[in-house]
Write an enzyme that holds these catalytic residues in place. Structure first.
Site, mmCIF file in Angstrom:
data_model
loop_
_atom_site.group_PDB
_atom_site.id
_atom_site.type_symbol
_atom_site.label_atom_id
_atom_site.label_comp_id
_atom_site.label_asym_id
_atom_site.label_seq_id
_atom_site.Cartn_x
_atom_site.Cartn_y
_atom_site.Cartn_z
ATOM 1 N N LEU A 164 0.819 -1.352 0.155
ATOM 2 C CA LEU A 164 0.024 -0.072 -0.068
ATOM 3 C C LEU A 164 0.851 1.334 -0.134
ATOM 4 C CD1 LEU A 164 -3.163 0.403 0.049
ATOM 5 C CD2 LEU A 164 -2.996 0.967 2.457
ATOM 6 N N ARG A 187 4.659 -3.788 4.334
ATOM 7 C CA ARG A 187 5.726 -4.130 5.476
ATOM 8 C C ARG A 187 5.074 -3.646 6.870
ATOM 9 N NH1 ARG A 187 10.433 -0.958 2.766
ATOM 10 N NH2 ARG A 187 8.658 0.288 1.993
ATOM 11 N N ARG A 244 6.222 -6.434 -10.168
ATOM 12 C CA ARG A 244 7.188 -6.887 -10.721
ATOM 13 C C ARG A 244 6.890 -8.471 -10.898
ATOM 14 N NH1 ARG A 244 8.873 -2.818 -12.099
ATOM 15 N NH2 ARG A 244 10.716 -1.515 -11.796
ATOM 16 N N GLU A 273 11.022 -11.100 -18.676
ATOM 17 C CA GLU A 273 10.689 -10.155 -19.642
ATOM 18 C C GLU A 273 11.998 -10.278 -20.663
ATOM 19 O OE1 GLU A 273 9.362 -6.575 -17.867
ATOM 20 O OE2 GLU A 273 8.020 -7.550 -16.955
ATOM 21 N N HIS A 291 4.303 -4.901 -19.970
ATOM 22 C CA HIS A 291 5.020 -3.945 -19.278
ATOM 23 C C HIS A 291 4.824 -2.737 -19.400
ATOM 24 C CE1 HIS A 291 8.342 -3.720 -15.922
ATOM 25 N NE2 HIS A 291 7.493 -2.789 -15.640
#
Length: 326
Positions: A164, A187, A244, A273, A291
């Site tokens: 967030l 976290r 990611r 990628e 991406h």
């Protein structure tokens, strides 16, 4: 008497190992302010190029697909600044930068709104089957087979956001407007929001219908969304990833999608990628993009201004605009 031989202005040098996607827009605007040392255009090997400029290069411009390793940093003893065009930092060895006293500046919140828009777009596409329905029409199947199968409503869904930060908050704001119920894991618990907080991704997945991945890729978040998390999300669950590729265990995700263990996915990022698992190509419940969640004209323009502002601040001995903790 006026000086007939003014001292020429010294243009600061900026090393670029490989051109970031934004570079074709950035270079023409700022080539009068910075001398770009373009390693990829040099006829000599990169190692020799770095050795040639090692003593004069104080700033480096890079992006998410250019890994800045301890070996590269060792070859640039005068380097004091890395400016990256990305919000993610997994391509830069931050501990080594800290050890060498190298400052790092990123894209800050430039991309946040556009990436959040893309996340919502992917989610709507998966639930309402927009891309799949478009293929149905283009294939001439509507007159032959009749109406396309029903989609799924977004409003009322329980959406769990992993990470967030700036992007995650923008995603939450948008999905609240659709009538979704937001919860998150991060976290730390955010005192500034009232959304329910879960200590782990697996606890969040067990509660939610949808997971939206917005966190940075670190050693702690790599494969955070694994077999157990996907199982907790369940057969009606949907995964959206605009962070990611490595945050998800991609092999497990592909298996779950192929075997129907989750309902669908919207993916803008992948582990290797530009390689994308071919098993995903034929799945109508999977929406793919290359991406490009960050790539809007407006974001590119704002990013160019931020990159230049960071470089100008550095060469003027002023505080960086978007410095990150290393």
């Amino acid at each position: 008497m006026e000086n007939q031989n003014p001292v020429p202005t010294v243009i600061p040098k900026v090393l670029v190992l490989r051109p970031p996607p934004v570079f074709p827009f950035f270079e023409p605007r700022y080539s009068d302010k910075f001398q770009f040392l373009k390693a990829w255009e040099s006829p000599i090997p990169t190692e020799e190029f770095l050795e040639t400029h090692a003593a004069s290069v104080a700033a480096l411009l890079t992006c998410g697909f250019n890994r800045i390793t301890p070996d590269i940093l060792r070859r640039l003893p005068s380097l004091r600044l890395i400016v990256t065009t990305s919000a993610g930092l997994d391509h830069i060895d931050l501990p080594e930068c800290r050890r060498r006293g190298i400052a790092v500046a990123d894209a800050g919140s430039v991309f946040s709104e556009d990436v959040a828009d893309a996340a919502v777009g992917l989610l709507l596409d998966v639930l309402r089957r927009v891309s799949a329905a478009g293929r149905y029409v283009r294939a001439g199947l509507w007159p032959l087979n009749g109406d396309y199968p029903l989609g799924t409503k977004l409003g009322g869904k329980r959406v769990g956001i992993i990470g967030l930060g700036n992007i995650g908050l923008e995603v939450a704001k948008r999905l609240e407007a659709f009538g979704c119920f937001i919860s998150y894991t991060s976290r730390t618990k955010k005192a500034s929001v009232s959304f329910p907080f879960y200590q782990s991704a697996i606890e969040l997945a067990a509660y939610c219908d949808i997971l939206v991945i917005c966190c940075m890729l670190t050693d702690q978040t790599r494969h955070m969304v694994n077999k157990e998390v996907l199982k907790a999300l369940g057969k009606e669950g949907v995964v959206i990833n605009i962070a990611r590729g490595g945050v998800i265990d991609e092999k497990e995700l592909v298996r779950c999608l192929v075997e129907g263990e989750i309902a669908g996915a919207g993916l803008d990022v992948f582990e290797r990628e530009p390689e994308v698992p071919k098993e995903l190509f034929t799945l109508d419940n999977v929406v793919l993009s290359p991406h490009c969640a960050v790539l809007t004209e407006e974001a590119v323009g704002d990013l160019c201004e931020l990159l230049a502002a960071n470089l100008e601040a550095f060469f003027s001995n002023k505080p960086l605009i978007s410095q990150v903790a290393t």
